[in-house]
Design a protein around this motif. Structure first.
Motif, short mmCIF file in Angstrom:
data_model
loop_
_atom_site.label_atom_id
_atom_site.label_comp_id
_atom_site.label_asym_id
_atom_site.label_seq_id
_atom_site.Cartn_x
_atom_site.Cartn_y
_atom_site.Cartn_z
N SER A 151 0.84 -1.20 0.00
CA SER A 151 0.00 0.00 0.00
C SER A 151 0.87 1.25 0.00
CB SER A 151 -0.96 -0.01 1.20
OG SER A 151 -0.27 0.35 2.38
N LEU A 152 2.12 1.12 0.41
CA LEU A 152 3.04 2.27 0.38
C LEU A 152 3.74 2.36 -0.98
CD1 LEU A 152 4.52 1.88 3.94
CD2 LEU A 152 3.04 3.72 3.15
N GLY A 153 3.35 1.50 -1.90
CA GLY A 153 3.86 1.62 -3.26
C GLY A 153 4.96 0.66 -3.64
N ALA A 154 5.32 -0.29 -2.76
CA ALA A 154 6.42 -1.20 -3.07
C ALA A 154 5.99 -2.25 -4.08
CB ALA A 154 6.91 -1.88 -1.80
N THR A 155 6.89 -2.57 -5.01
CA THR A 155 6.61 -3.66 -5.95
C THR A 155 6.83 -4.98 -5.23
OG1 THR A 155 8.89 -3.80 -6.68
CG2 THR A 155 7.46 -2.28 -7.88
N ARG A 156 6.40 -6.08 -5.87
CA ARG A 156 6.57 -7.40 -5.26
C ARG A 156 8.05 -7.68 -4.96
NH1 ARG A 156 4.29 -9.89 -1.79
NH2 ARG A 156 4.57 -12.10 -1.82
N GLY A 157 8.91 -7.28 -5.87
CA GLY A 157 10.35 -7.49 -5.67
C GLY A 157 10.85 -6.68 -4.48
N GLN A 158 10.40 -5.45 -4.38
CA GLN A 158 10.82 -4.60 -3.24
C GLN A 158 10.30 -5.18 -1.93
OE1 GLN A 158 9.23 -0.94 -4.85
NE2 GLN A 158 11.27 -0.07 -5.04
N VAL A 159 9.08 -5.73 -1.95
CA VAL A 159 8.53 -6.34 -0.74
C VAL A 159 9.43 -7.50 -0.32
CG1 VAL A 159 6.62 -7.65 0.23
CG2 VAL A 159 6.15 -5.68 -1.23
N PHE A 160 9.88 -8.30 -1.31
CA PHE A 160 10.74 -9.43 -0.98
C PHE A 160 12.08 -8.97 -0.41
CE2 PHE A 160 13.93 -12.65 -1.90
CZ PHE A 160 13.35 -13.75 -1.29
N TYR A 161 12.74 -8.05 -1.10
CA TYR A 161 14.09 -7.66 -0.67
C TYR A 161 14.09 -6.79 0.58
CZ TYR A 161 16.22 -9.82 -4.67
OH TYR A 161 16.66 -10.75 -5.55
N LYS A 162 13.06 -5.94 0.73
CA LYS A 162 13.11 -5.01 1.84
C LYS A 162 12.35 -5.48 3.08
CE LYS A 162 13.88 -0.88 -0.88
NZ LYS A 162 14.62 0.18 -0.19
N ILE A 163 11.38 -6.36 2.89
CA ILE A 163 10.57 -6.78 4.04
C ILE A 163 10.79 -8.26 4.36
CG2 ILE A 163 8.24 -6.92 5.00
CD1 ILE A 163 9.21 -4.07 4.40
N ILE A 164 10.56 -9.13 3.39
CA ILE A 164 10.59 -10.57 3.68
C ILE A 164 12.01 -11.04 3.96
CG2 ILE A 164 10.04 -12.86 2.79
CD1 ILE A 164 7.82 -11.57 1.15
N LEU A 165 12.93 -10.71 3.07
CA LEU A 165 14.29 -11.20 3.23
C LEU A 165 14.94 -10.77 4.55
CD1 LEU A 165 16.05 -13.10 1.63
CD2 LEU A 165 17.16 -11.14 0.57
N PRO A 166 14.85 -9.48 4.93
CA PRO A 166 15.44 -9.11 6.22
C PRO A 166 14.82 -9.87 7.39
CG PRO A 166 14.93 -7.15 4.95
CD PRO A 166 14.33 -8.30 4.20
N THR A 167 13.52 -10.17 7.29
CA THR A 167 12.86 -10.87 8.39
C THR A 167 13.35 -12.31 8.50
OG1 THR A 167 10.94 -9.50 7.95
CG2 THR A 167 10.62 -11.36 9.43
N ILE A 168 13.54 -12.98 7.35
CA ILE A 168 13.93 -14.39 7.41
C ILE A 168 15.44 -14.57 7.37
CG2 ILE A 168 11.78 -15.19 6.34
CD1 ILE A 168 13.31 -15.61 3.77
N LEU A 169 16.18 -13.48 7.18
CA LEU A 169 17.63 -13.61 7.01
C LEU A 169 18.33 -14.37 8.15
CD1 LEU A 169 19.95 -12.89 5.09
CD2 LEU A 169 20.37 -10.87 6.51
N PRO A 170 18.05 -14.02 9.42
CA PRO A 170 18.74 -14.78 10.48
C PRO A 170 18.44 -16.27 10.42
CG PRO A 170 17.67 -12.82 11.37
CD PRO A 170 17.20 -12.97 9.96
#
Lengths: 292, 277, 348
Positions: free
Chosen positions: B175-194
């Protein structure tokens, strides 16, 4: 335990387009097929390559039978020992507070991190002919290395953390309210353990036992170091498989291997069943809690 | 250890006492024996043994193949966990159960099965043979066996974290305008990275120590496809106990270091997910 | 920006979440979607946002069809019930997120982003928290950061899902007033979902009361409270006493009392009376209902009496504390009830 399997469709915003989903699912399944399914299937195909008769003959041959017997004995000793340890460690760690707890948990995990070969070696260093207690044992005519006790010891080492690992988080999550209630109601320590604690953790316990058993029956590296590979005497099934394979007796090797593969399949089935049960119980619990 | 007993529950001394005794007898004492045995060697003798060219070559093989296998599983483990958590498809439960096969299948069985399939005349090996690509009996075969053995680690560490990832986070980002790729790299990946790195480190640690599955497919050629655990075995077979012990000590040190790294990563995972004890 | 919702329906399996909804939202207004849980209000909000697609119907933004526009392009600000702040980012990064993910061409410069984020953080009065992580904030602070984050993309519509639901009573009241003031300053078309009638009546310009996937009534807070269109709205917007009665000659009769009814003769009707709209008296009057006080309870500034009435369930009467003391009402005393206001609906 593994995370659950969710088949509910997701909203358009939080998933990919259909072609992307199909491609990704396809790659994942192909990887699993190539790396897991093909090797598993090949074991059975190679085992039956020359027909039923040779397959059965390979299994009832005396050396094979004695390997099966030794494998069962080893698991029958190692698993209960680690079961008692797991219960004891989980009780102390989950129900009490003491300093050095996280250090203790790390040490319990240690056998998972140590190479099986190193695990075998340490017992050779203690009990082998050149080891610390080797001369004393030789004087008293006790054989541990290159004999059954060594195999059992090595197996106990490699399966050491399984039950404890499963029970500690489970018992920590459950807390001690129920045990305290039992005490308040006048139960003795043993009554509390048998009637309250054990029923609460039985599925987690079973889960740990299943995994420990699979590893105990299938261990190769550690056992190989301490066994001495005496046919008909100190060979477990995995070691017997190795000997047959190195003698180019592939059908017999795969026939014995197929027993272990079968064990693996039964283990996976039991494991999934336990997971499914625990998930269902948890879901029911949640439902009742919110229904109120 | 200080014994602070707050609980009314019984059995603390008994259970902790038994736990410590059993741990000492089965794990600590034997490992101490290894270290004490090594200390019989003086430093230069130790150094000579553990830096012998053939042994150094085995480190390279072991660490190189383990790293490659762990990297392969970093990518495919994430993919498998992703597909299992997010996409509906028939037979999902079966596939989910199958992921644990490498934990349940004895390593020797995996070893002979993979060696047979990827041998130059095997089911899959025969297709690579004309291309001049040999898999079995080369370091490539080792990578293959280690990939099999360590496949479940990343899947099983990442899966629960993906499962618990709130979909609101992705919706908020969209809703803030992120594309699916941005959602993956900026939200999902940092969360699952550890969790991802924990699985990677676990896979790597397991791969380094692996013996059973590798020896059948490796070919075990000195300097080329000989792994460090095999070096220990061959020293033992030559009754070179000191040599075996010295190399085992190196492996033990690496294992212990990795265990600490994994513990640290798990702590990080818990922190990032906001789960506090 | 105005929003028009034309015949929107949405099913989840067999469950009808929204049933052919019709709603116009004027530009710049603050609208509340009010209803019990499961009434479809959140689904409607998510459809407006583009987080959910309707099975049928159309959404128009400023007269233009936006039904198939992706949430990314809708330019809506959405504040989630549990805020959905990004845990691994600082407050600053959370607010800056919407600016940073813009395509290179329209992405503001780093200094511009900094200026904008600090401006927004000042607006929500939390500039001093910029370097904290969400886990270090209180519930009310998280809520305001979530709002600042949504406003950063300069949305044409602001959508809030139970914006005060997760907060304790005191913080909730403060934030309610603050949100109202903020809206009065910014005049951005806003829709919020709530199950709390007090919240809807206090904050919104207009209230949409929903039940079971349908709209029961749309109106100003005064309209829905004073002239509830349906029994559901009447009951949902406050405590209520109900009397079952039968209609004679255009009057619904309850004991000796009668109320004008539109239903036909001998039809069943239900009479609704709010507890604070009942007068107590010790003298029998023509239109009064007889009863006996069975309980009294002091609730801060008001007193709630329970009165046993023949042929009815217990009737609740609410008095101010002064009137209660003036009257000197006692438990066990026989009284007459005079409803000042009542509404009669045909029985279902």
């Amino acid at each position: 335990m593994a995370g659950g399997v969710n088949n509910a469709p997701r909203s358009i915003v939080t998933t990919e387009t259909r072609p992307v989903r199909i491609v990704l699912t396809g790659i994942a399944l192909a990887f699993i097929g190539l790396f897991l399914v093909v090797p598993l299937v090949s074991v059975f195909i190679e085992a039956f390559r020359q027909g039923w008769h040779l397959y059965l003959a390979a299994l009832v041959e005396p050396d094979a039978l004695s390997a099966i017997k030794l494998t069962l004995i080893t698991a029958a000793i190692a698993v209960p020992l680690n079961l008692v340890f797991g219960l004891s460690a989980a009780w102390a760690i989950a129900k009490f507070e003491f300093r050095g707890k996280s250090m203790l948990i790390t040490l319990i995990d240690l056998p998972f991190a140590v190479s099986p070969v190193v695990a075998g070696l340490i017992y050779v260093l203690l009990f082998g002919a050149q080891g610390w207690w080797g001369p004393w044992l030789a004087d008293h005519d006790i054989k541990i290395i290159f004999a059954v006790p060594g195999i059992v010891l090595a197996t106990v080492f490699v399966t050491f953390p399984f039950v404890a690992r499963e029970l500690i988080p489970l018992m920590e999550a459950q807390g001690s309210d129920e045990e305290q209630a039992a005490m308040v109601l006048g139960a003795t320590g043993w009554q509390m353990f048998w009637r309250v604690t054990l029923p609460n953790i039985k599925w987690g316990l079973l889960y740990g036992v299943i995994l420990a058993n699979a590893r105990a029956m299938g261990e190769f590296g550690a056992v190989s170091v301490v066994s001495g590979h005496v046919r008909g005497e100190t060979n477990t099934i995995p070691l017997h498989v190795e000997i047959l394979y190195n003698e180019y007796n592939f059908v017999a090797a795969f026939a014995c291997a197929s027993l272990l593969a079968l064990l693996a399949l039964v283990t996976l089935a039991l494991k999934s069943w336990v997971e499914w049960r625990t998930e269902r119980l948890a879901a029911e619990d949640r439902r009742h809690a919110t229904e109120e | 250890m200080a014994f602070k007993q707050h609980s009314v529950l019984p059995g603390f001394k008994l259970s902790l006492g038994y736990t410590l005794l059993y741990l000492s007898l089965i794990v600590l004492l034997p490992l101490a024996a290894l270290i004490i045995k090594t200390s019989n060697l003086d430093w230069s003798a130790f150094w000579t043994i553990v830096t012998e060219p053939r042994v150094v070559a085995s480190y390279k093989v072991t660490f190189g193949t383990s790293l490659l296998a762990a990297l392969i599983n970093l990518v495919f483990g994430l993919l498998i966990a992703w597909v299992l958590v997010r996409y509906p498809f028939p037979g999902k439960r079966l596939v989910d159960a199958l992921v644990d096969l490498p934990f349940a299948l004895p390593t020797a069985v995996a070893g002979i099965a993979l060696a047979t399939i990827y041998a130059p005349n095997g089911w899959i090996g025969q297709w690579f043979e004309p291309l001049g690509l040999k898999i079995a009996f080369t370091p490539l075969g080792i990578v293959l066996a280690l990939t099999f053995i360590t496949l479940p680690f990343v899947v099983r560490t990442v899966q629960p974290v993906l499962q618990d990832l709130e979909k609101e986070l992705e919706e908020a980002a969209a809703s803030l305008g992120a594309t699916r790729g941005q959602v993956f790299y900026k939200i999902i990946l940092p969360t699952i990275l550890p969790a991802l790195l924990t699985g990677f480190a676990m896979a790597f640690a397991r791969a380094i120590g692996e013996y059973g599955s590798v020896i059948f497919i490796a070919g075990n050629m000195p300097y080329v496809s000989e792994i460090t655990p095999l070096m220990i075995i061959s020293k033992l077979e030559q009754y070179d106990y000191l040599g075996a012990t010295a190399i085992a000590c190196v492996m033990l040190a690496v294992s212990f270091a990795l265990l600490l790294v994994i513990n640290g990563l798990q702590w990080w995972t818990a922190k990032r997910l906001g789960r506090r004890k | 920006m105005s929003i028009a919702i034309n015949g929107i329906s949405k099913h989840f399996g067999n469950f009808v979440a929204l049933d052919n909804l019709q709603l116009d939202i004027a530009s710049g207004e603050l609208l509340a979607l009010l209803g019990p849980s499961g009434c479809g209000k959140t689904t409607l909000l998510r459809i407006i946002a583009g987080l959910e697609t309707p099975d049928q119907g159309q959404i128009l933004f400023h007269g233009e069809d936006a039904t198939d526009t992706h949430v990314r392009e809708r330019q809506v600000g959405f504040v989630f019930q549990h805020y959905a702040l990004f845990r691994h980012m600082t407050v600053f990064e959370n607010v800056a997120f919407g600016l940073r993910v813009r395509p290179k061409k329209t992405r503001p410069s780093e200094t511009e982003i900094k200026r904008k984020v600090h401006e927004l953080l000042s607006l929500v009065q939390l500039d001093w928290l910029a370097d904290r992580y969400p886990a270090q904030l209180s519930g009310g602070q998280r809520q305001r950061i979530a709002l600042a984050r949504a406003l950063a993309v300069e949305p044409k519509v602001l959508l809030l899902d139970e914006p005060f639901g997760a907060l304790d009573t005191k913080v909730r009241k403060e934030l309610r007033r603050w949100l109202r003031r903020l809206h009065d300053e910014m005049h951005i078309t806003s829709v919020f979902v709530t199950h709390d009638q007090e919240e809807a009546l206090e904050v919104a310009d207009r209230v949409v009361v929903m039940n079971k996937g349908k709209i029961e009534q749309i109106g100003t807070p005064e309209q829905v409270y004073d002239a509830p269109a349906t029994p559901f709205v009447y009951q949902f917007l406050g405590d209520v006493n109900l009397f079952h009665s039968r209609v004679h000659d255009g009057w619904a009769e309850v004991g000796a009392a009668r109320f004008a009814a539109e239903a036909g003769d001998s039809d069943k009707a239900v009479v609704y009376v709010r507890p604070h709209e009942i007068e107590l008296s010790r003298v029998a009057t023509e239109k009064a209902i007889a009863g006996v006080i069975s309980h009294s309870r002091l609730l801060g500034a008001t007193v709630r009496l329970e009165v046993d009435v023949k042929d009815a369930e217990v009737v609740e009467v609410e008095l101010t504390r002064e009137r209660y003391q003036e009257g000197g009402w006692q438990v066990g005393e026989a009284v007459w009830l005079n409803p000042r206001e009542a509404r009669v609906y045909p029985a279902a």
